[in-house]
Scaffold this motif. Sequence first.
Motif, PDB file in Angstrom:
ATOM      1  N   ARG A 140       0.850  -1.183   0.000  1.00 49.29           N
ATOM      2  CA  ARG A 140       0.000   0.000   0.000  1.00 49.29           C
ATOM      3  C   ARG A 140       0.887   1.234   0.000  1.00 49.29           C
ATOM      4  N   LYS A 141       0.553   2.228  -0.779  1.00 53.65           N
ATOM      5  CA  LYS A 141       1.323   3.466  -0.748  1.00 53.65           C
ATOM      6  C   LYS A 141       0.478   4.577  -0.135  1.00 53.65           C
ATOM      7  N   PHE A 142      -0.181   4.242   0.945  1.00 51.97           N
ATOM      8  CA  PHE A 142      -0.976   5.259   1.648  1.00 51.97           C
ATOM      9  C   PHE A 142      -1.105   4.830   3.094  1.00 51.97           C
ATOM     10  N   PHE A 143      -1.397   5.790   3.910  1.00 50.88           N
ATOM     11  CA  PHE A 143      -1.635   5.510   5.322  1.00 50.88           C
ATOM     12  C   PHE A 143      -2.994   6.071   5.650  1.00 50.88           C
ATOM     13  N   HIS A 144      -3.748   5.385   6.449  1.00 53.56           N
ATOM     14  CA  HIS A 144      -4.999   6.019   6.846  1.00 53.56           C
ATOM     15  C   HIS A 144      -5.160   5.958   8.348  1.00 53.56           C
ATOM     16  N   LEU A 145      -6.023   6.831   8.785  1.00 55.13           N
ATOM     17  CA  LEU A 145      -6.104   7.110  10.202  1.00 55.13           C
ATOM     18  C   LEU A 145      -6.253   5.851  11.028  1.00 55.13           C
ATOM     19  N   ASP A 146      -7.319   5.119  10.791  1.00 51.86           N
ATOM     20  CA  ASP A 146      -7.515   3.962  11.644  1.00 51.86           C
ATOM     21  C   ASP A 146      -8.099   2.795  10.864  1.00 51.86           C
ATOM     22  N   GLY A 147      -8.016   2.859   9.540  1.00 47.01           N
ATOM     23  CA  GLY A 147      -8.534   1.769   8.721  1.00 47.01           C
ATOM     24  C   GLY A 147      -7.650   0.541   8.856  1.00 47.01           C
ATOM     25  N   VAL A 148      -8.251  -0.611   8.730  1.00 48.40           N
ATOM     26  CA  VAL A 148      -7.482  -1.850   8.845  1.00 48.40           C
ATOM     27  C   VAL A 148      -7.982  -2.826   7.783  1.00 48.40           C
ATOM     28  N   THR A 149      -7.196  -3.846   7.545  1.00 54.48           N
ATOM     29  CA  THR A 149      -7.666  -4.924   6.693  1.00 54.48           C
ATOM     30  C   THR A 149      -8.161  -6.039   7.596  1.00 54.48           C
ATOM     31  N   GLY A 150      -9.415  -6.370   7.472  1.00 49.99           N
ATOM     32  CA  GLY A 150      -9.972  -7.448   8.278  1.00 49.99           C
ATOM     33  C   GLY A 150     -10.077  -8.724   7.468  1.00 49.99           C
ATOM     34  N   LYS A 151     -10.271  -9.810   8.158  1.00 49.12           N
ATOM     35  CA  LYS A 151     -10.432 -11.100   7.472  1.00 49.12           C
ATOM     36  C   LYS A 151     -11.840 -11.627   7.720  1.00 49.12           C
ATOM     37  N   THR A 152     -12.456 -12.140   6.663  1.00 50.83           N
ATOM     38  CA  THR A 152     -13.771 -12.753   6.846  1.00 50.83           C
ATOM     39  C   THR A 152     -13.763 -14.120   6.170  1.00 50.83           C
ATOM     40  N   GLN A 153     -14.719 -14.924   6.555  1.00 53.94           N
ATOM     41  CA  GLN A 153     -14.843 -16.243   5.931  1.00 53.94           C
ATOM     42  C   GLN A 153     -16.307 -16.498   5.597  1.00 53.94           C
ATOM     43  N   VAL A 154     -16.562 -16.840   4.341  1.00 58.30           N
ATOM     44  CA  VAL A 154     -17.946 -17.061   3.892  1.00 58.30           C
ATOM     45  C   VAL A 154     -17.976 -18.155   2.829  1.00 58.30           C
ATOM     46  N   TYR A 155     -19.183 -18.597   2.484  1.00 56.47           N
ATOM     47  CA  TYR A 155     -19.325 -19.410   1.277  1.00 56.47           C
ATOM     48  C   TYR A 155     -19.089 -18.465   0.112  1.00 56.47           C
ATOM     49  N   GLU A 156     -18.356 -18.930  -0.882  1.00 56.38           N
ATOM     50  CA  GLU A 156     -18.114 -18.031  -2.007  1.00 56.38           C
ATOM     51  C   GLU A 156     -19.451 -17.569  -2.600  1.00 56.38           C
ATOM     52  N   GLU A 157     -20.365 -18.526  -2.802  1.00 52.81           N
ATOM     53  CA  GLU A 157     -21.686 -18.130  -3.309  1.00 52.81           C
ATOM     54  C   GLU A 157     -22.820 -18.483  -2.347  1.00 52.81           C
ATOM     55  N   ASN A 158     -22.847 -19.719  -1.911  1.00 52.79           N
ATOM     56  CA  ASN A 158     -23.917 -20.135  -0.995  1.00 52.79           C
ATOM     57  C   ASN A 158     -23.582 -21.477  -0.375  1.00 52.79           C
ATOM     58  N   SER A 159     -24.504 -21.996   0.442  1.00 46.16           N
ATOM     59  CA  SER A 159     -24.200 -23.205   1.208  1.00 46.16           C
ATOM     60  C   SER A 159     -24.119 -24.466   0.357  1.00 46.16           C
ATOM     61  N   THR A 160     -24.393 -24.345  -0.944  1.00 43.29           N
ATOM     62  CA  THR A 160     -24.157 -25.517  -1.782  1.00 43.29           C
ATOM     63  C   THR A 160     -22.668 -25.607  -2.167  1.00 43.29           C
ATOM     64  N   ASP A 161     -21.909 -24.541  -1.866  1.00 48.25           N
ATOM     65  CA  ASP A 161     -20.448 -24.599  -2.083  1.00 48.25           C
ATOM     66  C   ASP A 161     -19.853 -25.532  -1.035  1.00 48.25           C
ATOM     67  N   SER A 162     -18.878 -26.302  -1.436  1.00 51.96           N
ATOM     68  CA  SER A 162     -18.289 -27.204  -0.451  1.00 51.96           C
ATOM     69  C   SER A 162     -17.298 -26.477   0.459  1.00 51.96           C
ATOM     70  N   ASN A 163     -16.636 -25.460  -0.076  1.00 47.95           N
ATOM     71  CA  ASN A 163     -15.577 -24.825   0.718  1.00 47.95           C
ATOM     72  C   ASN A 163     -15.938 -23.425   1.172  1.00 47.95           C
ATOM     73  N   LEU A 164     -15.376 -23.082   2.325  1.00 51.83           N
ATOM     74  CA  LEU A 164     -15.476 -21.700   2.785  1.00 51.83           C
ATOM     75  C   LEU A 164     -14.284 -20.936   2.234  1.00 51.83           C
ATOM     76  N   VAL A 165     -14.496 -19.663   1.947  1.00 56.35           N
ATOM     77  CA  VAL A 165     -13.427 -18.850   1.347  1.00 56.35           C
ATOM     78  C   VAL A 165     -13.128 -17.671   2.272  1.00 56.35           C
ATOM     79  N   GLU A 166     -11.844 -17.375   2.411  1.00 59.93           N
ATOM     80  CA  GLU A 166     -11.459 -16.211   3.234  1.00 59.93           C
ATOM     81  C   GLU A 166     -11.268 -14.985   2.349  1.00 59.93           C
ATOM     82  N   TYR A 167     -11.657 -13.833   2.873  1.00 58.26           N
ATOM     83  CA  TYR A 167     -11.480 -12.583   2.139  1.00 58.26           C
ATOM     84  C   TYR A 167     -10.788 -11.544   3.018  1.00 58.26           C
ATOM     85  N   ASP A 168     -10.004 -10.695   2.393  1.00 57.57           N
ATOM     86  CA  ASP A 168      -9.470  -9.507   3.069  1.00 57.57           C
ATOM     87  C   ASP A 168     -10.406  -8.357   2.747  1.00 57.57           C
TER      88      ASP A 168
END
Length: 602
Positions: free
Chosen positions: A217-245
């Motif tokens: 990143r070539k910027f700084f921000h006051l208090d923003g952060v990158t969080g991690k989440t985990q979801v079905y990519e599309e829905n519960s018929t997906d076999s795997n959970l996917v992590e996102y930043d």
Amino acid sequence: MNIKKILSILSMLYSLVTSASYLHLVEREENQESLKKIILPPKESNTYDEWQSGVYSKLHKEGKITLKKAVASYLNKRYYHEKIKFTPKKEEDGFFNLFNSQQTMTFDTHLGRSKICDLEIKAIKRQDGSIYIIGNDQNFHTYEYIPSKWPSLELSRKRVIENIKEKFHSDFRIKVKDKCYLSESKELKPVWIFSIHLNGLPYEYYADDNRLYKKERKFFHLDGVTGKTQVYEENSTDSNLVEYDIQLDGDGTLKNSFFETFTNPTSKYGHERAYSKDHSFIYTPSDTEFNEVSVFTHANNMLSYFKSIGYVWAETNNIILNIYAPSRGSNGRNNALYVPSNESFNGKTSINIGDGDGHDLQNLLTDTDVVSHEFGHHVQYRTLKTASGESLILHEGIADFFAFAKTDDACLGESICPEGSDSCFLISECLRTADNNLRLNDSDYSSMTPHHKSQLLSGMLWDLKADLDLNYLAKLTQKSIDFLIVDSGFYHFILALMTADEYLGQGMNSCKIYDAAINRGFGTMLENLDCKEVSQWPEDQETTENLRDEDEKEALKKNEATCGSISKINKLPFTFILFSLLFPFLLILCYQSFGVAYSRRT
Ligand SMILES: [Zn+2]
């Protein structure tokens, strides 16, 4: 001051000077055979004491050379590779002393004509005239092999573009910035540095023709952060959970400039909001937080998708994702709504989604199509603001189409139809589908509710997939929204698609769009339109029912906070009136998006 004392002060300073560690390079050995080998050993050995008594220090103290030159000569002589050169950074590069003094000198490290990426050495003059040197040693290793050939610029650029497209569905700009040697896996890799402008912010990517090595990143921000989440990519018929930043504001909740969750903690089906001090929202489907994380993640992903096909975020406020949103009827759990201006949230826009009672509908919070569809209403609401007649059917059809386009799947809500529930157009399969053969004014079409009728429009767009690239088709559809007015209907939309194609595709696809419309039964409407002679387009063929006088249009525009005029309630389909009568405050709720459960009861 004796050497021991200096050393103890220096070791204290060492611990104070940030996280940078001392750079230590091995001295030139006599009779060195291979000059290709660079050895940078662990930091235990010391060099600064030797500098103290060194010849360059002496020369400088005697005023024979500048301190800068003294240190450069010292470094160049002492660290032995024939190709490595230490050169003072120029002040115009921005590496000047804040206090405009001569207390520090910063050096770049070059190998041949190219820099070693991010390797920096700084000599610091203490008050007593002694010098110590710090550097970021970056896990330097033994470089047995230094490639001389630079990787292909075009292929390196291609690797970067692939990576961005995989991770972000956003438009971006890319520029070559520089090249350098990157220390990676015990090798010095020649890489290209690219400046990237993505989502309004600058980044730098380091890549060769084989892969991407790092991005910054070539910027700084006051208090923003990158969080991690985990979801079905599309829905519960997906076999795997996917992590996102995901970028978050950093207050420990699911909130950023675009979306913010509200989970109705005091209502019967509500929950407390997810909280994570370290911004890690990794839950499994059995955790209650999983629902909230899913809606938030899918909403952000849909926004990225819209940006990738041209959407420019210009909203003043973020959008409230109001989940477990209470509404009555069927436990108030089987619906999703887009609310352009929600009084419960100080007039902010909200997307309200129930969790589904498991009988009529289910998984509304974990299926990406649900929030994608609602956000599709938001995108259209820039121009098309009417929730009745052809406008409503159009709104629903376009919102569905965007959800289909994102997943390249013509089934809406694959996971939301419970076994045996008749809430879905395709029983137990899809709430709605673009994979259909509906034609305007055919008897099965005419008997449908507006939500089901919308499949005519999404179906027509989906037909075009046979001739047009899906991404282009989605761009075209989004662009066409610019050419609609507050209460446009089908004819305006077909004209808008053809106009958008003039801008995006030089009008090459005009006749394909025209044919697709004819195939879906819009022929009568298009009688005076010649797709080959775009300049001959008649001004308007809208049915009079959809035409309003200018005053009324103006009034509608002014009334956008309540998304249409109250007088129009008379024209709302019965389902909507029923809904509104039950909940007077819901007069402000424009789109009964998953209204199938309700329409069924009418
Ligand atoms: Zn809808």
